[in-house]
Design an enzyme around this catalytic site. Structure first.
Site, PDB file in Angstrom:
ATOM      1  N   ASP A  95     -57.364   8.828  36.895  1.00  0.00           N
ATOM      2  CA  ASP A  95     -56.064   8.175  36.745  1.00  0.00           C
ATOM      3  C   ASP A  95     -56.115   6.970  35.813  1.00  0.00           C
ATOM      4  O   ASP A  95     -55.106   6.629  35.194  1.00  0.00           O
ATOM      5  CB  ASP A  95     -55.552   7.719  38.116  1.00  0.00           C
ATOM      6  N   ASP A 144     -52.928   7.218  33.266  1.00  0.00           N
ATOM      7  CA  ASP A 144     -52.383   8.570  33.271  1.00  0.00           C
ATOM      8  C   ASP A 144     -50.872   8.502  33.474  1.00  0.00           C
ATOM      9  O   ASP A 144     -50.371   7.739  34.313  1.00  0.00           O
ATOM     10  CB  ASP A 144     -53.040   9.387  34.383  1.00  0.00           C
ATOM     11  N   GLU A 159     -49.158   8.462  36.874  1.00  0.00           N
ATOM     12  CA  GLU A 159     -49.132   7.241  37.673  1.00  0.00           C
ATOM     13  C   GLU A 159     -47.909   6.377  37.402  1.00  0.00           C
ATOM     14  O   GLU A 159     -47.683   5.388  38.101  1.00  0.00           O
ATOM     15  CB  GLU A 159     -50.395   6.411  37.378  1.00  0.00           C
ATOM     16  N   GLU A 164     -60.301   7.054  40.010  1.00  0.00           N
ATOM     17  CA  GLU A 164     -59.393   7.997  40.674  1.00  0.00           C
ATOM     18  C   GLU A 164     -58.697   7.233  41.797  1.00  0.00           C
ATOM     19  O   GLU A 164     -59.337   6.735  42.717  1.00  0.00           O
ATOM     20  CB  GLU A 164     -60.167   9.195  41.237  1.00  0.00           C
ATOM     21  N   ARG A 165     -57.391   7.129  41.702  1.00  0.00           N
ATOM     22  CA  ARG A 165     -56.623   6.352  42.677  1.00  0.00           C
ATOM     23  C   ARG A 165     -56.065   7.275  43.755  1.00  0.00           C
ATOM     24  O   ARG A 165     -55.482   8.318  43.443  1.00  0.00           O
ATOM     25  CB  ARG A 165     -55.488   5.640  41.961  1.00  0.00           C
TER      26      ARG A 165
END
Length: 627
Positions: free
Chosen positions: A377, A342, A345, A408-409
């Site tokens: 992400d 993404d 990021e 998902e971070r």
């Protein structure tokens, strides 16, 4: 009324245009554009109308810029023609009409050419006005027919042929329509050409405006109107007619050959038939081998009930049935596994830390692509390998299927903020609904900043455990950005090995509905994947929502109602109206308050309980403020 005088006589003629040369040139430009079918003819016509209304003479094209519908382009053309006019007729050549009060003392040598010029221009203006009136009176509205191999042409033909199929549902969704119409169109339906913002799909709005196409429901369903059906039928008959003519021409050429040539051709045809039989045997052997592997096409098709017949030996049919039903597929070796990051990021915020992630991935030789992801992400796509076409600047756009892994971070400080503002619960809910079966939470420590968080560390640890145990997410904890990049590298190489011998089939969520959970129990669907465009479009945060979705969001605003509890309520009462009707059928207040208490939710099938049931009843059935 004897005192009134009645004036009789001819109607006073309208004054002619004081800029006849400019009018003549613009008329020629309009007529030329009209002959070529260019839309600039309407621009020139607007300029002509403005020039006719202007009562003063103009010296050059630059002065005409004060008029409406005169831009830099038209003014430049007028100046160029004016310079040419001066070169041919001299610098003193007239460009304007003379009035009756003009200077009579001028020489005859100047006066006669001027009269001749004004007379010719006057006759030309009258002629163009008469022709314009005739055109206005007899002009008929042209029927809109899309150009061959254009987006509109491909959409009409695809929808028409779909309606002619037995068992057709009469409409098509956007993604399946784009996929099936692409071979009939020269331009891409998803990616615009270089320097242009429009794709072939942009022509669909024109079809809707022309009343050839109808767009209904959400997700959108496209179907033909009666007028569009008639036009598509005509286009299809022309297409098939041209194909028949080509085939007949070919057969005539073959028949026109001499005797020996005919014999040679039949021998070649027999050889071709033998080759085709060998190919069919190879296909059948490949199908029988692939039936042994659970992740290949046949196992997926059998799970979906697509293959209804088998031959007496027990061997499955060829893959053609699967291809037709599933849309399209990517065989082994025809695609690359690419990590999608993404853009959030890598940009904004702490740019140094975010750029470090991209640099680490480059050091690890990971193939990644930065793009906008509407949910998550990081994820992985299988991108089709394409070869550049000679003569084209860019290679064709490869199709993409999304693998079932999404990450998902969360840094600890970001996790703290998302819990406070409610994003944490919403993001988990959207990850569950995105259609990918293996969501992952990548939790990254934030070092010394953890001591200054507004939520106790024990609360954050509990939230992480709940994400893994209750929500069923896989949670991976890392120390810093380098460890995050290392984990993404390892996952990329693991997925490349996992999918290297798999045939990947396209599946559409729009066609499947909610049957996904049932099919997971019967077969391994790891090779049945969504297209990236469909996935990303379906994950839009602020898209139009159904009544059911709005009801679910309302319920989740109540303290103690999680996503599982809201989903359990929706299984029994899909809308607010159905819930209120159930309350009306209850005999007394006690029964109403306990109506939802026995509904089971979650994997453990626990009851919602009387307290939550009473809260929901009070919310929807209390007229005044809640106590």
């Amino acid at each position: 009324m004897p005192g009134d005088q009645v004036c009789l006589g001819r109607k006073r003629p309208l004054p002619s245009c004081p800029n006849p040369l400019f009018l003549q040139w613009l008329t020629e430009l309009r007529d030329s554009a009209k002959e070529k079918g260019m839309k600039t003819q309407y621009v020139y016509q607007k300029a002509i109308n403005s020039l006719k209304k202007y009562p003063l003479p103009l010296k050059n094209g630059k002065e005409a810029k004060i008029l409406q519908n005169f831009g830099d382009g038209i003014c430049k053309i007028l100046d160029e023609r004016l310079q040419k006019h001066y070169r041919e007729n001299g610098s003193d050549a007239p460009i304007q009409l003379t009035s009756h009060t003009s200077n009579m003392a001028s020489s005859k040598q100047m006066d006669e050419p001027q009269k001749k010029l004004s007379g010719n221009l006057g006759e030309h203006m009258k002629r163009t006005q008469i022709e314009g009136r005739k055109e206005k009176g007899t002009r008929k509205k042209r029927e809109y027919v899309p150009q061959k191999r254009s987006g509109g042409y491909a959409v009409l033909l695809t929808l028409y042929r779909h309606t002619q199929m037995p068992g057709s549902k009469g409409f098509m969704f956007r993604n399946e329509l784009q996929t099936e119409a692409q071979p009939l169109c020269e331009k891409s339906f998803t990616v615009p050409d270089l320097g242009c913002k429009y794709t072939a799909w942009s022509s669909v709005s024109t079809l809707v405006q022309k009343d050839l196409l109808v767009k209904t429901h959400n997700p959108a369903r496209y179907s033909l109107t009666d007028q569009g059906l008639a036009l598509a039928e005509r286009l299809d008959s022309e297409e098939t007619g041209m194909t028949k003519e080509h085939v007949e021409q070919k057969s005539e050429e073959e028949n026109s050959h001499d005797g020996p040539d005919v014999v040679d051709l039949t021998l070649e045809e027999e050889d071709d038939d033998d080759n085709e039989e060998q190919e069919e045997k190879e296909k059948a052997s490949r199908c029988s081998k692939s039936s042994e592997r659970p992740t290949t096409a046949l196992s997926v098709n059998q799970a979906r009930g697509l293959l209804s017949e088998t031959d007496p030996k027990g061997e499955s049919q060829t893959l053609e049935t699967g291809r037709t039903a599933m849309g399209w597929h990517l065989p082994p070796g025809s695609y690359d596994i690419v990590l999608c990051v993404d853009f959030v990021e890598t940009t904004g915020g702490s740019s140094g830390r975010k750029q470090e992630l991209a640099k680490e991935l480059q050091r690890n030789a990971v193939t990644f692509d930065i793009r906008k992801l509407n949910v998550g992400d990081f994820l992985w796509v299988a991108r089709e390998k394409v070869t550049p076409v000679p003569g084209q600047l860019r290679p064709p756009v490869g199709r993409e299927l999304v693998l079932d892994y999404i990450i998902e971070r969360k840094r600890m400080d970001d996790l703290c903020g998302s819990i406070i503002d409610g994003r944490f619960r919403e993001q988990k809910f959207r990850l569950k609904r995105c259609g990918l079966r293996k969501p992952i939470y990548l939790v990254e420590e934030c070092g010394s900043a953890a001591a200054h968080l507004s939520i106790p560390e024990s609360t954050l640890q509990q939230a992480i455990v709940n994400t893994q145990v209750v929500d069923g997410f896989f949670v991976k904890r890392v120390q810093d950005v380098k460890e995050s990049a290392a984990y993404l590298t390892i996952m990329t190489r693991y997925l490349q090995k996992l999918y290297q011998n798999c045939t990947l089939f396209y599946r559409s969520r729009e066609l499947e509905g909610d049957r996904e959970d049932e099919m997971e129990n019967t077969a391994n669907l790891s090779c049945s994947l969504m297209a990236f465009t469909e996935f990303n479009f379906g994950a839009v945060k602020n898209k139009c929502q159904t009544v059911r979705e709005v009801f679910a969001r309302q319920l989740m605003q109540i303290s103690g109602v999680s996503g599982d509890k809201a989903a359990a309520v929706l299984e029994h009462y899909s809308t607010v109206s159905s819930l209120l009707q159930a309350y009306d059928q209850c005999s007394n207040e006690t029964v109403k308050e306990k109506l939802l208490s026995s509904i089971k939710y979650g994997k453990l099938k626990r009851n919602l309980g009387p307290a939550l049931s009473r809260t929901i009843y009070q919310l929807y059935c209390t007229c005044g403020p809640l106590s």
